[in-house]
Design a protein around this motif. Structure first.
Motif, PDB file in Angstrom:
ATOM      1  N   SER A   1      33.027  34.245  46.597  1.00 15.71           N
ATOM      2  CA  SER A   1      31.759  34.829  46.468  1.00 15.71           C
ATOM      3  C   SER A   1      31.659  34.945  44.890  1.00 15.71           C
ATOM      4  CB  SER A   1      32.158  36.283  46.811  1.00 15.71           C
ATOM      5  OG  SER A   1      30.950  37.297  46.458  1.00 15.71           O
ATOM      6  N   SER A   2      30.206  35.149  44.688  1.00 12.63           N
ATOM      7  CA  SER A   2      29.662  35.087  43.347  1.00 12.63           C
ATOM      8  C   SER A   2      29.884  36.531  42.631  1.00 12.63           C
ATOM      9  CB  SER A   2      28.370  34.689  43.085  1.00 12.63           C
ATOM     10  OG  SER A   2      27.532  35.421  44.018  1.00 12.63           O
ATOM     11  N   THR A   3      30.102  37.509  43.377  1.00 13.40           N
ATOM     12  CA  THR A   3      30.137  38.821  42.852  1.00 13.40           C
ATOM     13  C   THR A   3      31.233  39.102  41.603  1.00 13.40           C
ATOM     14  OG1 THR A   3      29.739  39.899  44.940  1.00 13.40           O
ATOM     15  CG2 THR A   3      30.758  41.204  43.588  1.00 13.40           C
ATOM     16  N   PRO A   4      30.786  39.377  40.498  1.00 11.97           N
ATOM     17  CA  PRO A   4      31.760  39.408  39.333  1.00 11.97           C
ATOM     18  C   PRO A   4      32.279  40.849  39.332  1.00 11.97           C
ATOM     19  CG  PRO A   4      29.396  40.018  38.647  1.00 11.97           C
ATOM     20  CD  PRO A   4      29.370  39.599  40.058  1.00 11.97           C
ATOM     21  N   TYR A   5      33.600  40.992  38.832  1.00 13.92           N
ATOM     22  CA  TYR A   5      34.180  42.047  38.367  1.00 13.92           C
ATOM     23  C   TYR A   5      35.498  41.860  37.472  1.00 13.92           C
ATOM     24  CZ  TYR A   5      36.956  46.344  38.601  1.00 13.92           C
ATOM     25  OH  TYR A   5      37.568  47.430  38.309  1.00 13.92           O
TER      26      TYR A   5
ATOM     27  N   CYS B   1      38.721  43.971  36.138  1.00 12.64           N
ATOM     28  CA  CYS B   1      39.638  45.159  36.080  1.00 12.64           C
ATOM     29  C   CYS B   1      40.048  45.254  34.568  1.00 12.64           C
ATOM     30  CB  CYS B   1      40.809  45.005  37.057  1.00 12.64           C
ATOM     31  SG  CYS B   1      41.822  46.240  36.850  1.00 12.64           S
ATOM     32  N   PRO B   2      39.992  46.453  33.891  1.00 21.51           N
ATOM     33  CA  PRO B   2      40.498  46.288  32.589  1.00 21.51           C
ATOM     34  C   PRO B   2      41.853  46.302  32.669  1.00 21.51           C
ATOM     35  CG  PRO B   2      39.475  48.361  33.370  1.00 21.51           C
ATOM     36  CD  PRO B   2      39.414  47.695  34.637  1.00 21.51           C
ATOM     37  N   TRP B   3      42.856  46.367  33.319  1.00 20.75           N
ATOM     38  CA  TRP B   3      44.129  46.093  33.450  1.00 20.75           C
ATOM     39  C   TRP B   3      44.742  44.982  34.137  1.00 20.75           C
ATOM     40  CZ3 TRP B   3      48.172  46.680  36.887  1.00 20.75           C
ATOM     41  CH2 TRP B   3      48.077  47.455  37.943  1.00 20.75           C
ATOM     42  N   LYS B   4      43.961  44.406  35.152  1.00 23.42           N
ATOM     43  CA  LYS B   4      44.534  43.404  35.806  1.00 23.42           C
ATOM     44  C   LYS B   4      43.942  41.848  35.357  1.00 23.42           C
ATOM     45  CE  LYS B   4      44.775  46.054  39.927  1.00 23.42           C
ATOM     46  NZ  LYS B   4      43.472  46.516  40.129  1.00 23.42           N
ATOM     47  N   GLY B   5      42.643  42.040  34.826  1.00 28.27           N
ATOM     48  CA  GLY B   5      42.141  40.985  34.331  1.00 28.27           C
ATOM     49  C   GLY B   5      40.659  40.559  35.324  1.00 28.27           C
ATOM     50  N   ALA B   6      40.171  39.436  35.270  1.00 25.45           N
ATOM     51  CA  ALA B   6      39.024  38.832  36.142  1.00 25.45           C
ATOM     52  C   ALA B   6      39.406  38.642  37.547  1.00 25.45           C
ATOM     53  CB  ALA B   6      38.319  37.748  35.637  1.00 25.45           C
ATOM     54  N   ALA B   7      38.712  39.343  38.219  1.00 21.31           N
ATOM     55  CA  ALA B   7      38.676  39.326  39.833  1.00 21.31           C
ATOM     56  C   ALA B   7      37.809  37.982  40.584  1.00 21.31           C
ATOM     57  CB  ALA B   7      38.380  40.299  40.700  1.00 21.31           C
ATOM     58  N   GLN B   8      38.374  37.411  41.472  1.00 17.55           N
ATOM     59  CA  GLN B   8      37.603  36.699  42.431  1.00 17.55           C
ATOM     60  C   GLN B   8      37.269  37.079  43.663  1.00 17.55           C
ATOM     61  OE1 GLN B   8      36.178  33.451  41.929  1.00 17.55           O
ATOM     62  NE2 GLN B   8      35.335  34.382  44.050  1.00 17.55           N
ATOM     63  N   TYR B   9      36.101  37.503  44.012  1.00 20.64           N
ATOM     64  CA  TYR B   9      35.783  38.108  45.334  1.00 20.64           C
ATOM     65  C   TYR B   9      35.629  37.000  46.282  1.00 20.64           C
ATOM     66  CZ  TYR B   9      35.506  43.060  44.343  1.00 20.64           C
ATOM     67  OH  TYR B   9      35.804  44.407  44.009  1.00 20.64           O
TER      68      TYR B   9
ATOM     69  N   TYR C   1      43.194  37.948  41.901  1.00 18.68           N
ATOM     70  CA  TYR C   1      43.042  37.913  40.543  1.00 18.68           C
ATOM     71  C   TYR C   1      43.991  36.516  40.157  1.00 18.68           C
ATOM     72  CZ  TYR C   1      41.717  42.825  40.328  1.00 18.68           C
ATOM     73  OH  TYR C   1      41.065  43.828  40.427  1.00 18.68           O
ATOM     74  N   PRO C   2      43.048  35.513  39.846  1.00 13.69           N
ATOM     75  CA  PRO C   2      43.794  34.119  39.859  1.00 13.69           C
ATOM     76  C   PRO C   2      44.561  34.038  38.580  1.00 13.69           C
ATOM     77  CG  PRO C   2      41.351  34.026  40.248  1.00 13.69           C
ATOM     78  CD  PRO C   2      41.610  35.202  39.799  1.00 13.69           C
ATOM     79  N   ASN C   3      44.429  34.685  37.496  1.00 17.55           N
ATOM     80  CA  ASN C   3      45.229  34.976  36.147  1.00 17.55           C
ATOM     81  C   ASN C   3      45.488  36.156  35.788  1.00 17.55           C
ATOM     82  OD1 ASN C   3      45.283  31.784  35.895  1.00 17.55           O
ATOM     83  ND2 ASN C   3      42.952  32.138  35.743  1.00 17.55           N
ATOM     84  N   VAL C   4      46.040  37.000  36.241  1.00 18.30           N
ATOM     85  CA  VAL C   4      46.552  38.362  36.022  1.00 18.30           C
ATOM     86  C   VAL C   4      46.979  38.344  34.520  1.00 18.30           C
ATOM     87  CG1 VAL C   4      46.959  39.219  38.498  1.00 18.30           C
ATOM     88  CG2 VAL C   4      48.741  38.540  36.801  1.00 18.30           C
ATOM     89  N   LYS C   5      46.620  39.387  33.906  1.00 14.68           N
ATOM     90  CA  LYS C   5      46.915  39.616  32.659  1.00 14.68           C
ATOM     91  C   LYS C   5      48.678  39.860  32.402  1.00 14.68           C
ATOM     92  CE  LYS C   5      42.958  42.140  30.686  1.00 14.68           C
ATOM     93  NZ  LYS C   5      42.470  43.212  30.019  1.00 14.68           N
ATOM     94  N   GLU C   6      49.298  39.314  31.416  1.00 12.72           N
ATOM     95  CA  GLU C   6      50.623  39.458  31.532  1.00 12.72           C
ATOM     96  C   GLU C   6      51.134  40.916  31.674  1.00 12.72           C
ATOM     97  OE1 GLU C   6      54.445  38.504  28.567  1.00 12.72           O
ATOM     98  OE2 GLU C   6      52.353  37.341  28.427  1.00 12.72           O
TER      99      GLU C   6
ATOM    100  N   ASP D   1      46.843  35.192  42.231  1.00 12.01           N
ATOM    101  CA  ASP D   1      46.388  34.641  43.722  1.00 12.01           C
ATOM    102  C   ASP D   1      46.678  35.353  44.829  1.00 12.01           C
ATOM    103  OD1 ASP D   1      44.472  32.605  42.430  1.00 12.01           O
ATOM    104  OD2 ASP D   1      46.304  31.470  42.174  1.00 12.01           O
ATOM    105  N   TYR D   2      47.418  36.302  44.717  1.00 14.11           N
ATOM    106  CA  TYR D   2      47.718  37.212  46.032  1.00 14.11           C
ATOM    107  C   TYR D   2      46.117  37.823  46.239  1.00 14.11           C
ATOM    108  CZ  TYR D   2      52.787  37.317  45.754  1.00 14.11           C
ATOM    109  OH  TYR D   2      53.890  37.213  45.804  1.00 14.11           O
ATOM    110  N   VAL D   3      46.102  38.067  47.612  1.00 18.84           N
ATOM    111  CA  VAL D   3      44.966  38.551  48.282  1.00 18.84           C
ATOM    112  C   VAL D   3      44.860  40.010  48.667  1.00 18.84           C
ATOM    113  CG1 VAL D   3      43.100  37.993  49.847  1.00 18.84           C
ATOM    114  CG2 VAL D   3      44.264  35.946  48.817  1.00 18.84           C
ATOM    115  N   ALA D   4      43.913  40.746  48.233  1.00 18.33           N
ATOM    116  CA  ALA D   4      43.726  42.241  48.797  1.00 18.33           C
ATOM    117  C   ALA D   4      42.418  42.095  49.890  1.00 18.33           C
ATOM    118  CB  ALA D   4      43.632  43.170  47.768  1.00 18.33           C
ATOM    119  N   PHE D   5      42.502  42.934  50.692  1.00 16.96           N
ATOM    120  CA  PHE D   5      41.390  43.047  51.738  1.00 16.96           C
ATOM    121  C   PHE D   5      40.599  44.375  51.631  1.00 16.96           C
ATOM    122  CE2 PHE D   5      43.938  39.847  53.415  1.00 16.96           C
ATOM    123  CZ  PHE D   5      43.282  38.973  53.569  1.00 16.96           C
ATOM    124  N   ASP D   6      39.386  44.429  51.727  1.00 15.58           N
ATOM    125  CA  ASP D   6      38.571  45.671  51.669  1.00 15.58           C
ATOM    126  C   ASP D   6      38.931  46.584  52.698  1.00 15.58           C
ATOM    127  OD1 ASP D   6      36.741  47.694  51.876  1.00 15.58           O
ATOM    128  OD2 ASP D   6      34.918  46.392  51.236  1.00 15.58           O
TER     129      ASP D   6
END
Length: 116
Positions: A40-44, A46-54, A71-76, A88-93
């Motif tokens: 999805s093109s939805t941007p988000y 997270c302040p502590w996890k990093g850039a999400a991919q919807y 989160y393709p590249n979670v913050k360390e 790359d783990y996937v959560a569902f709404d």
């Protein structure tokens, strides 16, 4: 654990393989049915996890807009906080996808969350 849309299981993983973060269940990428997720093109961010991919969740002709994220590249620091790398783990709404904890011989499940 299972992620279910209607009667279709779209992800399934052993309890020790999933990660629970902030009330959401994250499934390893390889436990998600191939072809169910579409970027999805939805941007988000997270302040502590990093850039999400919807992801839109596609089951048959049904499309659940932004029904999953990863989160393709979670913050360390996030990996340290959670106790392991969940890139790359996937959560569902939970409003769109039912998460079930166990399955019994009669086909019933104990649900953690239910979709409407």
């Amino acid at each position: 654990m299972k992620a279910i849309v209607g009667e279709s299981v779209i992800a399934e993983a052993a309890d020790e393989s999933i990660i629970k973060i902030e009330g959401n269940v994250y499934f390893p990428q390889d436990s998600v049915t191939v072809g169910v997720l579409s970027h999805s093109s939805t941007p988000y961010t997270c302040p502590w996890k990093g850039a999400a991919q919807y992801h839109d969740v596609i089951v048959g002709k049904k499309v659940l807009k932004d029904g999953a994220w990863s989160y393709p590249n979670v913050k360390e620091s996030a990996a340290v906080r959670v106790g392991r790398d969940f890139s790359d783990y996937v959560a569902f709404d939970p409003r769109q996808v039912r998460i079930a904890t166990s399955s019994y011989g009669d086909g019933s499940t104990d649900a953690v969350t239910r979709s409407n």
